[in-house]
Design an enzyme around this catalytic site. Structure first.
Site, PDB file in Angstrom:
ATOM      1  CD  GLU A  88     -62.606  16.308  17.927  1.00 26.20           C
ATOM      2  OE1 GLU A  88     -61.833  17.179  17.511  1.00 26.20           O
ATOM      3  OE2 GLU A  88     -62.235  15.182  18.274  1.00 26.20           O
ATOM      4  CB  CYS A 101     -69.319   9.780  18.824  1.00 25.94           C
ATOM      5  SG  CYS A 101     -68.532  10.209  20.375  1.00 25.94           S
ATOM      6  CB  CYS A 108     -63.639  18.043  29.124  1.00 24.34           C
ATOM      7  SG  CYS A 108     -64.316  16.868  30.328  1.00 24.34           S
ATOM      8  CB  CYS A 112     -59.763  11.476  32.276  1.00 28.56           C
ATOM      9  SG  CYS A 112     -61.404  11.458  33.032  1.00 28.56           S
ATOM     10  CB  CYS A 115     -59.196  11.977  28.182  1.00 36.08           C
ATOM     11  SG  CYS A 115     -60.452  12.577  27.056  1.00 36.08           S
ATOM     12  N   GLY A 155     -66.311  16.564  26.314  1.00 36.73           N
ATOM     13  CA  GLY A 155     -67.159  17.113  27.369  1.00 36.73           C
ATOM     14  C   GLY A 155     -67.732  16.060  28.294  1.00 36.73           C
ATOM     15  CD  GLU A 156     -69.407  13.739  32.709  1.00 36.93           C
ATOM     16  OE1 GLU A 156     -68.568  12.911  32.305  1.00 36.93           O
ATOM     17  OE2 GLU A 156     -70.590  13.431  32.947  1.00 36.93           O
ATOM     18  CB  SER A 187     -70.398   8.050  27.863  1.00 36.63           C
ATOM     19  OG  SER A 187     -69.233   7.594  28.506  1.00 36.63           O
ATOM     20  CB  SER A 210     -65.790   6.735  31.906  1.00 34.61           C
ATOM     21  OG  SER A 210     -66.335   7.010  30.640  1.00 34.61           O
ATOM     22  CG  LEU A 211     -65.099   1.171  36.625  1.00 32.81           C
ATOM     23  CD1 LEU A 211     -65.872   1.935  37.687  1.00 32.81           C
ATOM     24  CD2 LEU A 211     -65.520  -0.302  36.604  1.00 32.81           C
ATOM     25  CG  HIS A 212     -61.627   4.475  32.223  1.00 34.95           C
ATOM     26  ND1 HIS A 212     -62.211   3.677  31.259  1.00 34.95           N
ATOM     27  CD2 HIS A 212     -61.973   5.735  31.884  1.00 34.95           C
ATOM     28  CE1 HIS A 212     -62.885   4.434  30.409  1.00 34.95           C
ATOM     29  NE2 HIS A 212     -62.757   5.684  30.763  1.00 34.95           N
ATOM     30  CG  ASN A 286     -57.590   6.196  19.131  1.00 30.50           C
ATOM     31  OD1 ASN A 286     -56.487   6.518  18.708  1.00 30.50           O
ATOM     32  ND2 ASN A 286     -58.678   6.247  18.397  1.00 30.50           N
ATOM     33  CB  CYS A 329     -63.449  12.279  22.260  1.00 32.70           C
ATOM     34  SG  CYS A 329     -62.929  11.341  23.687  1.00 32.70           S
TER      35      CYS A 329
HETATM   36  N1  SAH Z   1     -67.011  12.613  29.852  1.00 36.47           N
HETATM   37  C1  SAH Z   1     -67.728  11.453  29.450  1.00 36.47           C
HETATM   38  C2  SAH Z   1     -67.916  11.338  27.940  1.00 36.47           C
HETATM   39  C3  SAH Z   1     -66.747  11.700  27.049  1.00 36.47           C
HETATM   40  S1  SAH Z   1     -65.359  10.606  27.063  1.00 36.47           S
HETATM   41  C4  SAH Z   1     -67.086  10.212  30.020  1.00 36.47           C
HETATM   42  O1  SAH Z   1     -66.086  10.333  30.696  1.00 36.47           O
HETATM   43  O2  SAH Z   1     -67.617   9.128  29.838  1.00 36.47           O
HETATM   44  C5  SAH Z   1     -65.948   9.178  26.258  1.00 36.47           C
HETATM   45  C6  SAH Z   1     -65.170   7.907  26.534  1.00 36.47           C
HETATM   46  O3  SAH Z   1     -63.947   7.866  25.776  1.00 36.47           O
HETATM   47  C7  SAH Z   1     -64.774   7.759  27.983  1.00 36.47           C
HETATM   48  O4  SAH Z   1     -64.969   6.452  28.428  1.00 36.47           O
HETATM   49  C8  SAH Z   1     -63.303   8.152  27.919  1.00 36.47           C
HETATM   50  O5  SAH Z   1     -62.648   7.691  29.051  1.00 36.47           O
HETATM   51  C9  SAH Z   1     -62.888   7.499  26.620  1.00 36.47           C
HETATM   52  N2  SAH Z   1     -61.593   7.925  26.046  1.00 36.47           N
HETATM   53  C10 SAH Z   1     -60.945   9.097  26.217  1.00 36.47           C
HETATM   54  N3  SAH Z   1     -59.784   9.099  25.541  1.00 36.47           N
HETATM   55  C11 SAH Z   1     -59.684   7.900  24.919  1.00 36.47           C
HETATM   56  C12 SAH Z   1     -58.697   7.295  24.087  1.00 36.47           C
HETATM   57  N4  SAH Z   1     -57.599   7.945  23.723  1.00 36.47           N
HETATM   58  N5  SAH Z   1     -58.915   6.025  23.649  1.00 36.47           N
HETATM   59  C13 SAH Z   1     -60.050   5.365  23.996  1.00 36.47           C
HETATM   60  N6  SAH Z   1     -61.022   5.895  24.757  1.00 36.47           N
HETATM   61  C14 SAH Z   1     -60.832   7.138  25.237  1.00 36.47           C
END
Ligand code: SAH
Length: 338
Positions: A88, A101, A108, A112, A115, A155-156, A187, A210-212, A286, A329
């Site tokens: 998508e 995007c 993937c 995480c 996700c 995907g990564e 990203s 993506s730190l989180h 989200n 995503c």
């Molecule tokens: N694999 C890469 C790119 C895809 S994820 C990465 O990890 O950066 C893109 C971004 O969306 C990442 O920062 C991921 O952590 C975030 N993401 C995943 N699920 C989400 C959600 N439900 N709400 C907000 N951001 C989310």
């Protein structure tokens, strides 16, 4: 092989190898990226023989849009690839332009926990053409040019490095999609060796990490990749990247209620980032179809933001798009598979 998999340089070498002139590559690129033809037959300046050769060596298959959801300033597209897999893309209308995007893999492997995309293991990498054709198919559909690309879908991207690099080449090439480097964002969850490799390419694209989580204990729980490349190594790689490319880096930080959104974490985050040429993008979570995590309340988002801002670190809160249409995503695809 799809002809969109070829960079201009690849195509020049291909033509030289079959005893043709190099400029044929530019001619073909002009058919593909300027005139946007859908078949080889439309490439009328190549001659019959060469056309037959191209048809033998390449295909020009475009992924098909099988589902579309629209909201006010966001549209989401589900694509069927030629092996029946689905990916998508999310289109967003901003005051500065239109961004897309795109996905970089089917599924993937990063796992995480918050996700939706990681719910299904990686089936395969997307090819260069499958990444490019998400853009081209949607531009055809909306009859407008997309100005900004973010590789932040399913995907990564750094787990699909070579195809990503060729994708950036063709997206950025003036004879290709001609999208400026600074309008392209990649990203990553933090695959450290690939950050070094990417540094050496010296692209002027935007890199988002993506730190989180601001400490290893928490990040280990949220993002399995942290057990392989812990924060110290990640930050070291990011410093190296900034030094080599002279580019500012973005740290993405999803706010998960009562998990990583407290004052303690905000202060740890400040300590981790201070002094780096970087900014923090706080992302309201989200809430997916099937997750236990909760979105942090606006009030607490602002508290977290203020702590960082007071320390004179650049910080923004991401505008929310499309929570009505499962635009985070993986959500549309996972809905389809339920
Ligand atoms: N694999 C890469 C790119 C895809 S994820 C990465 O990890 O950066 C893109 C971004 O969306 C990442 O920062 C991921 O952590 C975030 N993401 C995943 N699920 C989400 C959600 N439900 N709400 C907000 N951001 C989310």
């Amino acid at each position: 092989m799809n002809i969109y998999d070829m960079t201009l340089e690849n195509l020049e070498n291909y033509f030289l190898n079959i005893n043709e002139k190099k400029y044929r590559a530019s001619q073909v690129f002009s058919w593909l990226y300027e005139k946007r033809v859908k078949s080889f037959e439309e490439m009328t300046n190549l001659g019959k023989e060469l056309l037959e050769r191209l048809k033998k060596d390449f295909n020009i298959y475009t992924p098909i849009i099988v589902k579309e959801e629209n909201d006010k300033d966001v549209s989401k597209y589900l694509f069927k690839l030629n092996d029946e897999e689905h990916i998508e893309s999310v289109l967003m209308y901003h005051n500065y332009g239109i961004s897309l995007c795109i996905s970089s893999q089917v599924g993937c492997n990063m796992g995480c926990v918050f996700c939706e995309s990681g719910k299904r293991k990686k089936i395969r990498n997307l090819t260069t053409s499958e990444m490019l054709l998400q853009i081209i198919a949607i531009e055809r559909k909306i009859n407008k040019r997309i100005s900004h690309i973010v590789v932040m879908g399913i995907g990564e991207p750094f787990d699909n490095f070579d195809n990503l690099v060729n994708f950036i080449e063709n997206a950025n090439n003036p004879k290709g999609l001609n999208i400026g480097s600074r309008h392209i964002t990649v990203s990553t969850c933090g695959i450290v060796p690939k950050i070094y490799e990417f540094s050496h390419l010296k692209y002027q694209v935007n890199l988002a990490i993506s730190l989180h989580a601001p400490n290893n204990e928490l990040r280990d729980k949220l993002m399995p990749i942290n057990k392989v490349y812990p924060l110290e190594e990640l930050i070291k790689a990011v410093k190296y990247y900034i030094e080599k490319t002279n580019r500012r880096v973005t740290f993405e930080y999803i706010l998960l209620s009562e998990i990583n959104d407290g004052e303690k974490e905000a202060r740890e985050l400040v300590k981790l980032i201070k002094g780096l040429n970087a900014y923090i993008n706080l992302i309201p979570y989200n809430q997916g179809n099937s997750n236990n995590f909760k979105r942090t309340k606006n009030e607490n988002i602002m508290k977290f933001y203020d702590i960082i801002k007071k320390e004179k670190i650049n910080v923004t809160v991401r505008r929310e798009f499309g929570s009505n249409i499962s635009a985070a995503c993986g959500q549309l695809r996972s809905k389809k598979e339920e």
